[in-house]
Scaffold this motif. Structure first.
Motif, PDB file in Angstrom:
ATOM      1  N   VAL A   7      -3.417   9.830  -7.971  1.00  0.00           N
ATOM      2  CA  VAL A   7      -3.621   9.430  -6.578  1.00  0.00           C
ATOM      3  C   VAL A   7      -5.112   9.561  -6.284  1.00  0.00           C
ATOM      4  N   ARG A   8      -5.761   8.469  -5.882  1.00  0.00           N
ATOM      5  CA  ARG A   8      -7.200   8.487  -5.610  1.00  0.00           C
ATOM      6  C   ARG A   8      -7.498   7.767  -4.302  1.00  0.00           C
ATOM      7  N   TYR A   9      -8.373   8.366  -3.498  1.00  0.00           N
ATOM      8  CA  TYR A   9      -8.792   7.752  -2.232  1.00  0.00           C
ATOM      9  C   TYR A   9     -10.249   7.323  -2.332  1.00  0.00           C
ATOM     10  N   GLU A  10     -10.570   6.236  -1.636  1.00  0.00           N
ATOM     11  CA  GLU A  10     -11.940   5.761  -1.534  1.00  0.00           C
ATOM     12  C   GLU A  10     -12.223   5.375  -0.083  1.00  0.00           C
ATOM     13  N   THR A  21      -9.351   2.043   7.458  1.00  0.00           N
ATOM     14  CA  THR A  21      -9.467   3.502   7.471  1.00  0.00           C
ATOM     15  C   THR A  21      -9.661   4.091   6.081  1.00  0.00           C
ATOM     16  N   GLY A  22      -9.512   3.285   5.046  1.00  0.00           N
ATOM     17  CA  GLY A  22      -9.724   3.776   3.691  1.00  0.00           C
ATOM     18  C   GLY A  22      -8.810   3.072   2.711  1.00  0.00           C
ATOM     19  N   TYR A  23      -9.044   3.368   1.430  1.00  0.00           N
ATOM     20  CA  TYR A  23      -8.268   2.763   0.351  1.00  0.00           C
ATOM     21  C   TYR A  23      -7.671   3.869  -0.522  1.00  0.00           C
ATOM     22  N   HIS A  24      -6.527   3.595  -1.106  1.00  0.00           N
ATOM     23  CA  HIS A  24      -6.007   4.542  -2.088  1.00  0.00           C
ATOM     24  C   HIS A  24      -5.371   3.799  -3.256  1.00  0.00           C
ATOM     25  N   VAL A  25      -5.413   4.438  -4.406  1.00  0.00           N
ATOM     26  CA  VAL A  25      -4.809   3.925  -5.632  1.00  0.00           C
ATOM     27  C   VAL A  25      -3.753   4.917  -6.086  1.00  0.00           C
ATOM     28  N   ILE A  26      -2.566   4.415  -6.396  1.00  0.00           N
ATOM     29  CA  ILE A  26      -1.502   5.230  -6.981  1.00  0.00           C
ATOM     30  C   ILE A  26      -1.135   4.607  -8.321  1.00  0.00           C
ATOM     31  N   ARG A  27      -1.211   5.394  -9.362  1.00  0.00           N
ATOM     32  CA  ARG A  27      -0.805   4.910 -10.690  1.00  0.00           C
ATOM     33  C   ARG A  27       0.219   5.884 -11.267  1.00  0.00           C
ATOM     34  N   ALA A  28       1.369   5.351 -11.638  1.00  0.00           N
ATOM     35  CA  ALA A  28       2.442   6.168 -12.203  1.00  0.00           C
ATOM     36  C   ALA A  28       2.708   5.735 -13.633  1.00  0.00           C
ATOM     37  N   ALA A  89       1.210   0.497 -10.834  1.00  0.00           N
ATOM     38  CA  ALA A  89       0.161   0.900  -9.906  1.00  0.00           C
ATOM     39  C   ALA A  89       0.309   0.176  -8.583  1.00  0.00           C
ATOM     40  N   SER A  90      -0.328   0.728  -7.571  1.00  0.00           N
ATOM     41  CA  SER A  90      -0.391   0.068  -6.262  1.00  0.00           C
ATOM     42  C   SER A  90      -1.692   0.466  -5.587  1.00  0.00           C
ATOM     43  N   VAL A 131      -4.394 -10.391  -3.897  1.00  0.00           N
ATOM     44  CA  VAL A 131      -3.635 -10.023  -5.094  1.00  0.00           C
ATOM     45  C   VAL A 131      -4.410 -10.390  -6.348  1.00  0.00           C
ATOM     46  N   ALA A 132      -4.990 -11.594  -6.361  1.00  0.00           N
ATOM     47  CA  ALA A 132      -5.752 -12.033  -7.538  1.00  0.00           C
ATOM     48  C   ALA A 132      -6.970 -11.143  -7.785  1.00  0.00           C
ATOM     49  N   LEU A 133      -7.654 -10.749  -6.721  1.00  0.00           N
ATOM     50  CA  LEU A 133      -8.812  -9.870  -6.865  1.00  0.00           C
ATOM     51  C   LEU A 133      -8.407  -8.536  -7.491  1.00  0.00           C
ATOM     52  N   LEU A 134      -7.328  -7.957  -6.998  1.00  0.00           N
ATOM     53  CA  LEU A 134      -6.908  -6.655  -7.517  1.00  0.00           C
ATOM     54  C   LEU A 134      -6.346  -6.766  -8.929  1.00  0.00           C
ATOM     55  N   ASP A 135      -5.740  -7.891  -9.252  1.00  0.00           N
ATOM     56  CA  ASP A 135      -5.281  -8.110 -10.631  1.00  0.00           C
ATOM     57  C   ASP A 135      -6.444  -8.149 -11.614  1.00  0.00           C
ATOM     58  N   SER A 136      -7.617  -8.517 -11.123  1.00  0.00           N
ATOM     59  CA  SER A 136      -8.764  -8.734 -12.012  1.00  0.00           C
ATOM     60  C   SER A 136      -9.599  -7.481 -12.263  1.00  0.00           C
ATOM     61  N   VAL A 137      -9.288  -6.380 -11.592  1.00  0.00           N
ATOM     62  CA  VAL A 137     -10.160  -5.209 -11.694  1.00  0.00           C
ATOM     63  C   VAL A 137      -9.517  -4.106 -12.524  1.00  0.00           C
ATOM     64  N   ASP A 138     -10.369  -3.241 -13.022  1.00  0.00           N
ATOM     65  CA  ASP A 138      -9.940  -2.033 -13.724  1.00  0.00           C
ATOM     66  C   ASP A 138      -9.817  -0.926 -12.676  1.00  0.00           C
ATOM     67  N   LEU A 139      -8.613  -0.458 -12.436  1.00  0.00           N
ATOM     68  CA  LEU A 139      -8.391   0.513 -11.374  1.00  0.00           C
ATOM     69  C   LEU A 139      -8.978   1.887 -11.669  1.00  0.00           C
ATOM     70  N   SER A 140      -9.462   2.092 -12.891  1.00  0.00           N
ATOM     71  CA  SER A 140     -10.126   3.364 -13.178  1.00  0.00           C
ATOM     72  C   SER A 140     -11.531   3.395 -12.595  1.00  0.00           C
ATOM     73  N   HIS A 141     -12.024   2.243 -12.134  1.00  0.00           N
ATOM     74  CA  HIS A 141     -13.334   2.155 -11.501  1.00  0.00           C
ATOM     75  C   HIS A 141     -13.179   1.993  -9.997  1.00  0.00           C
ATOM     76  N   PRO A 142     -14.212   2.278  -9.211  1.00  0.00           N
ATOM     77  CA  PRO A 142     -14.120   2.145  -7.749  1.00  0.00           C
ATOM     78  C   PRO A 142     -13.757   0.717  -7.326  1.00  0.00           C
ATOM     79  N   ILE A 143     -12.872   0.626  -6.370  1.00  0.00           N
ATOM     80  CA  ILE A 143     -12.447  -0.682  -5.863  1.00  0.00           C
ATOM     81  C   ILE A 143     -12.973  -0.942  -4.453  1.00  0.00           C
ATOM     82  N   ALA A 144     -13.548   0.069  -3.807  1.00  0.00           N
ATOM     83  CA  ALA A 144     -13.983  -0.079  -2.417  1.00  0.00           C
ATOM     84  C   ALA A 144     -14.988  -1.211  -2.210  1.00  0.00           C
ATOM     85  N   PRO A 145     -16.032  -1.350  -3.042  1.00  0.00           N
ATOM     86  CA  PRO A 145     -16.999  -2.428  -2.788  1.00  0.00           C
ATOM     87  C   PRO A 145     -16.364  -3.816  -2.760  1.00  0.00           C
TER      88      PRO A 145
END
Length: 306
Positions: A7-10, A21-28, A89-90, A131-145
């Motif tokens: 669980v990560r917040y940005e 108000t912010g972003y969060h990543v959940i990976r199970a 992930a979400s 959806v396409a933007l998030l599909d294209s990124v590595d969630l281990s890196h910051p997604i906020a920008p």
């Protein structure tokens, strides 16, 4: 927290934080049969996008959602949300009441305690692009920008009541404002207009929002029992502990102790992480602009209001 759960917040950038108000990543990773069971406190709306096959089943006050599109909007909530998280992930995107007024044409009360497709509110093109933007990124890196840039392009023009909405956000989360009469005095609004603004942009009446904030502050204090054991930390606006327990049944459907004993790894991990990164442990207590101390204090002590 299980080792296979992240669980990560940005934080959103200052240019967009009035609306997001912010972003969060959940990976199970490996999950038990039926998924990770978890809970969300009542609070503000959020967008959710599932990735890598991640899915969930959600139970709100009104419905049980089993099959949902990948991009959804969970409306403002007056009751705890129960969810089951599958492997995958979400990404979650918190929306302030001002963000709601800039992003969506529909009244917040029409989506309160519901989950709807993002495309139905933001449009299919924006939803598919997110959806396409998030599909294209590595969630281990910051997604906020990337998300900041997306929402800067999606945010609409200012609402004519935006200044009042900012003040109302401050009133709703300020622990010094414990009743609707004080809220009206601080905002200098007629009751009918205050109700209309509150329902349109926050999803609920101002009275319910004040009750929800009071309960969230008190519940978080109770859960943080290392500092304040038992019910010592509940709001002084409660007449007694039984009053707090009644609110707990209204907002959680159970006592605070029963809630504390539930297995909820995402909730537990998110409490400290969200507070550390975004400044508030619960989205429903997220601040935009703090109220000035002097006018509110004067009202509470019976002095002439400004």
């Amino acid at each position: 927290m299980p080792t296979d759960l992240l669980v990560r917040y940005e934080a959103a950038s200052p240019t967009i934080s009035l609306f997001i108000t912010g972003y969060h990543v959940i990976r199970a990773g490996r999950v038990p049969a039926g998924g990770h069971g978890d809970w969300l406190l009542p609070g503000n709306p959020y967008i959710r996008v599932t990735l890598d096959g991640g899915g969930s089943r959600i139970i709100t006050r009104r419905n049980h959602y089993r099959e949902m599109p990948r991009a959804t909007v969970a409306g403002a909530s007056s009751f705890a949300t129960k969810l089951s998280i599958d492997a995958g992930a979400s990404v979650g995107i918190g929306i302030s009441p001002i963000g709601w007024s800039r992003l969506f044409d529909v009244a917040a009360e029409d989506v309160a305690d519901r989950v709807v497709p993002l495309g139905a509110l933001l449009g299919a093109a924006h939803s598919d692009r997110l959806v396409a933007l998030l599909d294209s990124v590595d969630l281990s890196h910051p997604i906020a920008p990337m998300l900041d840039a997306f929402f800067e392009g999606a945010i609409g023009p200012a609402n004519r009541d935006e200044g009042l909405l900012r003040d109302l956000v401050g009133v709703v989360i300020d622990e010094r404002v414990g009743d609707i009469e004080t809220a009206r005095s601080v905002l200098r609004l007629e009751p009918a207009r205050l109700r209309r603004l509150s329902r349109r942009h926050f999803g609920f009446s101002p009275k319910l929002l004040l009750r929800r904030s009071r309960f969230l502050r008190s519940l978080l204090s109770v859960l943080d029992d290392e500092k304040k054991p038992g019910y010592a930390g509940i709001s002084e606006q409660y007449t007694d502990v039984s009053h707090f327990i009644r609110d707990s049944h209204a907002f959680l459907g159970m006592t605070p102790h029963q809630f504390a004993m539930l297995r909820k790894p995402v909730f537990t991990a998110g409490l400290s992480e969200r507070s550390k990164v975004l400044g508030a442990a619960a989205q429903g207590l997220h601040a935009i602009d703090p109220l000035p101390a002097k006018p509110v204090t004067s009202l509470l002590t019976g002095a002439r209001s400004y």
